[in-house]
Design a protein around this motif. Sequence first.
Motif: not given
Length: 101
Positions: A17, A29, A31, A60, A65, A68
């Motif tokens: 992410l 953001a 992904v 989120c 995820v 990050w």
Amino acid sequence: MTMPLSKLEKFFYIDKLVVHSLDLSLYQASVVIDGHEHYITNEKGDYIRAISVLEIQKLCRKLKVKSWVLRQQSAYDEMIGMPDSKQDNTLEVPLSNNKLY
């Protein structure tokens, strides 16, 4: 490419992410899934945006995820009148979701 947040919440995992630092206090953001980057949208198709990294993390929080990162691109060369550089000046800093929200 874009993808709604509600669809992303159904994925088993997301590779990365990326929190994009757009301005002093404006973030959006995206992904990375299977090597392809998708900007996250709401149900209306608008990019999700926030005024802090924590707010993005809160939006989120249901995503699974693996990593990050905070991504920033400097406009310094452009601001001082330098010609466009062939080198990419993108900076990615690892983040952790410590759930401070």
